[in-house]
Each structure stands twice: as structure tokens, then as C-alpha cells.
Design an enzyme around this catalytic site. Structure first.
Site, short mmCIF file in Angstrom:
data_model
loop_
_atom_site.label_atom_id
_atom_site.label_comp_id
_atom_site.label_asym_id
_atom_site.label_seq_id
_atom_site.Cartn_x
_atom_site.Cartn_y
_atom_site.Cartn_z
N HIS A 220 48.02 21.03 7.63
CA HIS A 220 46.94 20.56 6.76
C HIS A 220 46.64 21.65 5.73
O HIS A 220 46.64 22.84 6.05
CB HIS A 220 45.69 20.23 7.56
CG HIS A 220 44.73 19.38 6.79
ND1 HIS A 220 43.89 19.89 5.83
CD2 HIS A 220 44.50 18.04 6.82
CE1 HIS A 220 43.18 18.90 5.30
NE2 HIS A 220 43.53 17.78 5.88
N HIS A 221 46.36 21.23 4.51
CA HIS A 221 46.08 22.19 3.44
C HIS A 221 44.85 23.05 3.74
O HIS A 221 44.71 24.16 3.21
CB HIS A 221 45.89 21.45 2.11
CG HIS A 221 46.30 22.23 0.91
ND1 HIS A 221 46.16 23.60 0.81
CD2 HIS A 221 46.86 21.84 -0.27
CE1 HIS A 221 46.60 24.02 -0.36
NE2 HIS A 221 47.04 22.97 -1.03
N ALA A 222 43.94 22.55 4.57
CA ALA A 222 42.77 23.35 4.94
C ALA A 222 43.19 24.59 5.71
O ALA A 222 42.44 25.57 5.78
CB ALA A 222 41.81 22.51 5.78
#
Length: 489
Positions: free
Chosen positions: A152-154
Site C-alpha cells: 500500500h502506498h501509505a
């Protein structure tokens, strides 16, 4: 991510620091909470092409050691009342949930790998587990294989992901030694009592030091006020910064292309390879940077695609992340500010496009208030998710192209005895027609194109147009008017 360095910053030592802060920042929170909406999901995928199937036992050992040595890989996100999501240990962590083998049908090639990676990317994350997974794709014709990593980009930006891959890969084919043996055993874990005590002591020191810092700031202001020249300078600087904020917050002037307005939010992955040395030489011959040549090449491909479809468009809106990662910053995490450009199409040559792009990127990098839009994020993430999606969806979809350029690994690297011959990056497609990313790998620029299959209805034609445009850039290697052999695949 647009970065001026040729090599990715080394991860901090010890490697267990990879992953950043114990809580998400407001921008990462926005990406995480938008994951419930299929058109706004923020999965990042790396497709690593291998020259042979990796050793199955070694693959397990590498990932088990990584999960043991890097706490973030076995942590999940939990919502905090009146706060931002925090990383906590997943007490149910099972490596088999995150690492799998995916056999292809006999005779499959890179197309089947990319289709599998795209389906993998579009699937939602299980929010009750750490937001990453890896597939070893076997059965490719010729005995090859692939490694597909999804995060996930987070969790991290592009540079942080390359740092992680650098830790997973070895620098020799031979399978020996203990993976991650150079990583110290964690002394503190995020969320552990030791870490909480450490954070408490840090907070205590900051509070104790607050009166001194306030007094020091007050004294500085007093000295400035006593000087008319100093006051004039302060007002002038404030006015300059206010102007920078206006520019950073202003919407793009370019209108989206009517040719690319359809959306079905189905991702299609395509690839291009460009020889790094030739690409650099072509850019240098034109007095430009590699990034200028790269973006100009993409725009040339968009121009060709529009002309072949009988649509005349002079410019398109572009989004480009600008790297703000400080030297020595912790590995992982997200360290970029959103940048917006007007992408010139029209009847322009590649050199003119490079000049126009270079001027815009230079202005962005030197904009004092480059990160001003991020200041709004804490207010936005306090809104209900449905409201947030209604606000952010159209804003994120306003660009026709999102592009990034990440320095990669230049030396030969191996995964469980198999050499990584290519590394294609695929950033998320937040409602835009095309998200195109470049990572330097060995002697190549590996370009991963994530396309909305409705907006770019003819992916084969679009890919050919991009290839022809980049060939035109490479032809400038010998200088304006020079010729070069076709080199892009």
C-alpha cells in the site's frame, strides 16, 4: 518520484528502521482511507523479471528473515480515536498469507505476468493485516519467473520501496549465508513499552524546552522590528511566500483531453525499456536532464496517440511527485510533495518539449510553498470517508498523466539464486487515464505504464506511440540532427 540523484539513497542502519513514523501522516491517512473505493485505491506494484525460478526454500527464508528484522512488515494499521492511524504488531501474522507462489499455464510470457500483477493490484488489501503481499510467478517459457511485490502506498513511496528491494536482493547468485544477517536485533518495537517510554521522554524534553524556544523566537522578532530594514525584509519575504502559496494552490490551466475522458477503473499494465546510457546522452546533448527527456518523451507519445485518433490537443494536465526526502531520512514512508505541470503537445519537437518541461520542473523544485497543499490534509482527513471520496475523486482524476522517475539499483542483483533482469514499477491509478513510472535498473530504464483500459482504449497503439516518441528522443544522442538506431523495446 522525480529525483535528481542517479542512485537510490541507502536505507538507514539498522534496517529495522525501515517504515518511517509510528503513525501515518495526514497524506498517508488520506490514501489509506480511500482504499475502500475501487477507483481511489493506492496499491504500488513492482514486477521483477527473473532469469530462472528462485529457490523455493530460500525465498521463504528471505521473507521470514525480512519480517523478523523489519518490524513494519509484520505490523497492521489501526484507527486511533481523534487521531491518525497507527502501526501496531499483528499478533496473527502469518508469512503464508503474504507470500505465495502463482504458477502460470505452460508457455506463458510477460503478458500473462503483467495481467496477473494488474489483477493482484486491483484487489483490496485486508485492513486487518499488514498491507503487503508478494507472489513468486513460475512457469514462464524458457524457465524464467517473476517476483511481484504489492504494497500500500501509505507504507512507502517509490524510493522507500527500492530501499526495501535492495535489502531483499543479494549481490551474488550463490545461495549462502544467512539473509539479513547484518541487521541488528530490534531493541525497541513500535508500540512496545520501551518505545512508548522513549516517545514519552522525547515529548517531555520538548515541553521542557518550549519556553526557551518561545523566548528565543520572541527575541529574534524584537531585533527584526527594531530595524526598519529588517522589518521591510520580513514583509517582503512574507509577500513572496504568499505568492508562492497562491501558485502552489492554484488549479492547473490545462483542460483534460476529450479523447481520454472515459473511465472504467480497470488497470492494464504495459512495459517499455530504454538504454540508460543512450537516454542520458540524448538528454545531455540537448542541455536537459534525464527527467526532462523522459517526460518530454511521454508527451510526444500522447501527441502521436491523439493525432492518430484524429483529436487535436495543444496541452494536457500532468501530475508529478517532487522528492523532498532529506539525506539520512528513515527508510520507507512517504517524502514527496505533489507537483502540477502543463504538458505541451501540439506541433512541437522533442527539444522544445524538454525545454518547456525543464523550466516547469525547475520552478516547482524552487517553489518555497511546494508543500503548501499538504497543509490542507489534516482538515480533509477529519471528514467522513464518503465525503472525502467525493472531494478527492474529481481532483485526483483531473490529470491526464501522472508520471514519476525513481532512481533504482545499478548493480547486478539476485533473489534466491535468480538474477533480476528487469524491474517494472506500477504506481496506483487514482482515476487518471495513465500513471507511468520509470525506475533505473542496471543499464536500463524500466518503464511501467498503468493504463485505464477505457481511457486508453487501444493500449497496443498507445504503447507503440510512446515507443516511437522515445526513439525520437534517443535519436538526439548525437546532438540535434543526429541519427541513432532504434533502441526501445
Amino acid at each position: 518520484m522525480n529525483d535528481r540523484r542517479d542512485t537510490v539513497p541507502a536505507p538507514p542502519a539498522p534496517h529495522l528502521a525501515w517504515g518511517g513514523a509510528p503513525t501515518l501522516n495526514a497524506f498517508e491517512t488520506l490514501m489509506w482511507r480511500m482504499d475502500h473505493f475501487p477507483n481511489l485505491r493506492s496499491a504500488v506494484v513492482c514486477v521483477v523479471v527473473l532469469d530462472r525460478e528462485p529457490d523455493a526454500t530460500r525465498i521463504q527464508q528471505i521473507h521470514r528473515a525480512a519480517a523478523q528484522s523489519i518490524p513494519r512488515l509484520r505490523e497492521k494499521l489501526v484507527e486511533v480515536p481523534l487521531g491518525l492511524p497507527a502501526w501496531v504488531a499483528d499478533e496473527r501474522f502469518e508469512l503464508g498469507v503474504h507470500l505465495r507462489v502463482h504458477p502460470l499455464a505452460a508457455g506463458a510470457g510477460i503478458r500473462e505476468v503483467l495481467d496477473h500483477a494488474a489483477e493482484m493490484a486491483m484487489a483490496p488489501f485486508d485492513h486487518a493485516r499488514p498491507p503487503w503481499e508478494a507472489h513468486v510467478v513460475t512457469g514462464m517459457k524458457g524457465g524464467g519467473a517473476a517476483y511481484v511485490l504489492k504494497l500500500h502506498h501509505a507504507l512507502s513511496d517509490g524510493i522507500g520501496i527500492v530501499q526495501l528491494l535492495s535489502m531483499l536482493f543479494s549481490r551474488r547468485r550463490e545461495i549462502d549465508g544467512a539473509p539479513f544477517s547484518q541487521v541488528a536485533a530490534p531493541s525497541t518495537m513500535p508500540g512496545s513499552p520501551a518505545t512508548l517510554r522513549l516517545l514519552g521522554r522525547q515529548l517531555e524534553r520538548r515541553l521542557r524546552d518550549l519556553p526557551r524556544r518561545v523566548r528565543s523566537g520572541y527575541e529574534i522578532v524584537q531585533r527584526q522590528v527594531r530595524s526598519a530594514e529588517g522589518l521591510s525584509g520580513a514583509v517582503s519575504e512574507l509577500a513572496k511566500y504568499a505568492g508562492s502559496v497562491r501558485r502552489a494552490m492554484a488549479p492547473l490551466m490545462a483542460e483534460p483531453s476529450p479523447l481520454l475522458k472515459a473511465r472504467n477503473h480497470r488497470w492494464r499494465f504495459e512495459t517499455l525499456d530504454v538504454p540508460l546510457a543512450k537516454f542520458k546522452a540524448a538528454a545531455k546533448a540537448c542541455g536537459a536532464t534525464l527527467n526532462d527527456a523522459y517526460v518530454a518523451g511521454l508527451l510526444g507519445g500522447f501527441a502521436r496517440y491523439h493525432r492518430e485518433n484524429g483529436v487535436e490537443v495543444d496541452e494536457i494536465p500532468i501530475g508529478m511527485p517532487i522528492n523532498v526526502r532529506a539525506q539520512g531520512a528513515a527508510g520507507g514512508g512517504n517524502h514527496f510533495a505533489p507537483g502540477q505541470l502543463v504538458g505541451p503537445l501540439g506541433e512541437l519537437g522533442p527539444m522544445e518539449r524538454m525545454r518547456l518541461i525543464g523550466a516547469q520542473v525547475s520552478r516547482l523544485r524552487n517553489e518555497p510553498a511546494l508543500s503548501a497543499p499538504l497543509a490542507l490534509m489534516p482538515m480533509l482527513v477529519s471528514l467522513p470517508s464518503d465525503t472525502l471520496a467525493k472531494i478527492m475523486g474529481p481532483k485526483m482524476a483531473a490529470n491526464d498523466l501522472q508520471c514519476s522517475n525513481v532512481p533504482g539499483l545499478r548493480e547486478d542483483v539476485f533473489l534466491a539464486g535468480a538474477q533480476a533482469t528487469r524491474l517494472y514499477p506500477y504506481a496506483p491509478l487514482p482515476g487518471v487515464p495513465a500513471m507511468i513510472s520509470l525506475v533505473t535498473h542496471g543499464e536500463n530504464c524500466c518503464i511501467g505504464m498503468n493504463l485505464d483500459s477505457a481511457a486508453i482504449a487501444d493500449a497496443a497503439r498507445f504503447t507503440r506511440c510512446q515507443r516511437e516518441s522515445l526513439d525520437e528522443i534517443l535519436a538526439l544522442e548525437a546532438g540535434p540532427g543526429g541519427k541513432s538506431k532504434r533502441a526501445i523495446r
